[in-house]
Design an enzyme around this catalytic site. Structure first.
Site: not given
Length: 432
Positions: A35, A112, A136
């Protein structure tokens, strides 16, 4: 950025960074993605926003988590798209595009850690790294029909990971199968193997499934039947969680009377969620207000409003929220005792459709955070377990265990998984 064709729009940067090559390394031969919130030497950590990337220099060193993964023999294939400043559970990014959910392309992938989940669900990598503050990792795992693990808070280092809200920030990961999830977990958690996978209590609160979940999914029945078959009906407790929290978290009653969520169907869980989001906003503001005011970044819809709310909110109840957090952990420690499990829906229904009406979406988010905030406010570990597709939509369930019980939770998930799938197939009347 690469076209979405072929990679589902999951990646910010694609490359091949080979890990260590000694023999018998635990992640040898596996590929992973990272990420865009983790520092990697030579890359600018973008935090999901081009203005952040523009105003920050390339990282001079690599996050300990990424280093540990490389040192265990895995090969990194790229950095993935995320929601701006990690401030959404939807997965839609106005600047870099919304990664396509391989499981249901007309639905959001969840955020996210959207790109990290999509990279795994799309079979582009074997596993991926994300972060989970308010949900997330758990949410995109549920939406994309894969496994996702949120570890106990503080167990895995968040050094050189951009903070969102430090009291809740965790490094989590995704995989398509439990073996890979556990392999990555053994490297990331650095905990001794669990000697037992026998729970002493399995709490399956009826209200979380029937009020916040989607009853047509039958996951309440699936979880009860599976627990009885693998363990024993004597271990199962179906007491409502909302009432338990209300009775055992003394500061709760004052807080419910102070804020407007008291009309909620499950007022104690709604209050827990409200308390978590107030602390989260306060910590986000402390970390990022100076940069936001100096840069005046361009934020997408939804994100912009949440960030403005964090910067302007009334924090008079902050101390009360912190007291609730401590009391809730104590109450759920007592509920689960030594080796207990808590089973809840990960999310209150199927993934929302792309570009869903804002009012409908906000109602869904409120229900979701009533479930997601349980692990956040206690620091407990949580695993999302995909049960398969029902009515052409992904269905998942979550198991939670006490802080520090991460390897126990992974072992129990392995023990239960085949039976959960079998019972889902029976409940839905077809193979799942």
């Amino acid at each position: 950025m690469e076209e979405k064709e072929g990679d589902y729009g999951a990646f910010m940067d694609k490359f091949e960074l080979k890990g260590a090559t000694s023999s018998n390394l635990p992640l040898q031969g596996l590929t992973f993605a990272v990420k865009d919130i983790f520092d990697m030497e030579g890359f600018t950590t973008g935090f999901g926003n081009p203005d952040w990337a523009r105003t920050h220099a390339p990282a001079k060193s690599t996050s300990l988590v990424v280093l540990a993964t490389l040192n265990a023999g895995a090969t990194c294939l790229g950095r993935t798209v995320m929601d701006e400043m990690a401030y959404s559970i939807n997965g839609e990014n106005k600047h870099y595009g919304t990664p396509i959910n391989p499981c249901v392309p007309d639905r959001v992938p969840g955020g996210s850690s959207s790109g990290s989940a999509v990279a795994v669900a799309g079979k582009l990598v074997d596993f991926s790294l994300g972060t989970d503050t308010g949900g997330s990792v758990r949410v995109p795992a549920a939406y994309c029909g894969i496994f996702g693990f949120r570890p106990s808070h503080g167990i895995i280092s968040t050094e050189k990971v951009i903070p969102m809200a430090q009291s809740f920030d965790t490094v989590g990961w995704f995989a398509r199968d439990l073996q890979t999830l556990k392999q990555a977990g053994q490297v990331l958690l650095q905990l001794p193997p669990e000697t037992s996978n026998q729970p002493t209590r399995i709490s399956i609160p009826r209200d979380c499934f029937e009020t916040l979940g989607l009853p047509t999914d039958k996951i309440y029945q699936i979880m009860n039947a599976s627990s009885e078959k693998v363990y024993s009906s004597e271990l199962i407790d179906n007491e409502d969680l909302d009432g338990y929290i209300y009775k055992n978290v003394p500061s709760m009653q004052k807080f419910i009377s102070n804020y407007q969520g008291k009309e909620a169907t499950l007022p104690a869980l709604a209050a827990i969620s409200h308390a978590m989001r107030l602390i989260q906003r306060w910590e986000f503001k402390a970390s990022h207000e100076e940069w936001i005011n100096a840069t005046k970044p361009n934020f997408g819809p939804g994100i912009k409003e949440r960030i403005y709310e964090a910067l302007t909110a009334n924090y008079d109840d902050l101390d009360l929220c912190i007291a609730i957090k401590a009391e809730l952990k104590s109450a759920l420690d007592n509920l689960l005792e030594n080796c207990g499990l808590l089973a809840i829906p990960t999310v209150p229904g199927p993934p929302p459709k792309l570009l869903m009406d804002a009012t409908v979406l906000e109602n869904f988010r409120a229900k979701a955070f009533s479930l997601l905030s349980i692990a956040g406010m206690t620091g407990f570990c949580q695993i999302n377990i995909p049960l398969g597709m029902h009515n052409n939509l992904p269905v998942s369930i979550s198991l939670l265990a006490k802080h520090g019980s991460d390897m126990f939770l992974l072992s129990v998930a392995q023990e239960l998984y085949a039976t959960l799938k079998e019972q889902a197939s029976i409940a839905w009347g077809s193979a799942s």
